[in-house]
Design an enzyme around this catalytic site. Structure first.
Site, short mmCIF file in Angstrom:
data_model
loop_
_atom_site.label_atom_id
_atom_site.label_comp_id
_atom_site.label_asym_id
_atom_site.label_seq_id
_atom_site.Cartn_x
_atom_site.Cartn_y
_atom_site.Cartn_z
N LYS A 128 0.83 -1.22 0.00
CA LYS A 128 0.00 0.00 0.00
C LYS A 128 0.86 1.27 0.00
O LYS A 128 0.56 2.20 -0.73
CB LYS A 128 -0.95 0.01 1.20
N ARG A 136 -0.64 -9.49 13.17
CA ARG A 136 -1.08 -8.35 12.37
C ARG A 136 -1.89 -8.79 11.16
O ARG A 136 -2.92 -8.19 10.83
CB ARG A 136 0.13 -7.51 11.93
N ARG A 163 11.25 -5.99 4.79
CA ARG A 163 11.12 -4.60 5.20
C ARG A 163 11.71 -4.40 6.59
O ARG A 163 12.33 -3.37 6.88
CB ARG A 163 9.63 -4.20 5.18
N ARG A 165 -10.92 1.21 8.91
CA ARG A 165 -10.51 -0.13 9.36
C ARG A 165 -11.70 -0.99 9.78
O ARG A 165 -11.54 -2.19 9.96
CB ARG A 165 -9.54 -0.03 10.53
N ARG A 199 11.74 -1.53 12.34
CA ARG A 199 10.51 -1.82 13.10
C ARG A 199 10.60 -3.22 13.69
O ARG A 199 10.74 -4.20 12.97
CB ARG A 199 9.29 -1.73 12.18
#
Length: 191
Positions: free
Chosen positions: A14, A146, A128, A89, A134
């Site tokens: 995204k 998640r 990533r 969401r 992260r």
């Protein structure tokens, strides 16, 4: 105006695709995560209200989130439209967003849902994580959580837009430019 909901699980691409859409269609990126950071950082009235809920360990109510979205829309004059990233969401948020836009004589143009298999998502998030720093991108259990939360809680939003004839699924696996071309075709067909 062109109002796009870019949708997909964590790792679907995204962020990458929204940057390209913003550039091509001259849209304003509307990310609730960014809005929260701005309002909390500036100590605005909405930020203070959000902080109160967060400090109590509670979710920030939809009304507060919608208030932040509304303020961003009102402050963005002379734009071609918005790309909604990470919002809505829930179906309740989608309904509230529709109401907000209707009050402004606007609507969601389309929802583009990036479809990516679970294993590809995990691999992308882990990759990533090597560069993002992260922690939640580097832990298999957190990655699975998640993705599962998305499947259980957020996926019903796609059904909401499907009932309105606004949902388009795009295969999110392949070359970035090829995926972008498919997304652009969807957007062009709705505008």
């Amino acid at each position: 105006m062109l109002n796009i909901v870019l949708f997909g699980p964590p790792g679907a691409g995204k962020g990458t695709q929204s940057e390209k859409l913003i550039e091509k269609y001259n849209l304003v990126h509307l990310s609730t995560g960014d809005l929260f950071r701005v309002h909390l950082g500036q100590g605005t009235e909405l930020g203070q209200l959000a902080r109160k809920y967060m400090d109590e360990g509670r979710l920030v109510p939809d009304e507060v989130v919608i208030g932040m979205v509304d303020e961003k829309i009102q402050s963005s004059t002379g734009v071609n439209g918005f790309i909604f990233d990470g919002f809505p969401r829930t179906v309740a948020q989608a309904e509230a967003l529709d109401k907000l836009l209707i009050d402004k004589a606007e609507s969601i143009t389309c929802m583009v849902a990036l479809d990516v298999p679970h294993e590809v998502l995990k691999k992308r998030i882990q990759e990533r994580g090597k560069t993002s720093g992260r922690v939640d991108d580097q832990d298999d259990a957190k990655i699975n959580t998640r993705i599962n939360v998305y499947m259980e809680e957020t996926l019903p939003v796609a059904e909401y837009y499907k009932k309105q004839g606004k949902l388009s699924q795009v295969n999110g696996v392949g070359e970035i430019e090829g995926i972008f071309e498919k997304i652009s075709q969807v957007v062009d067909s709705h505008s």
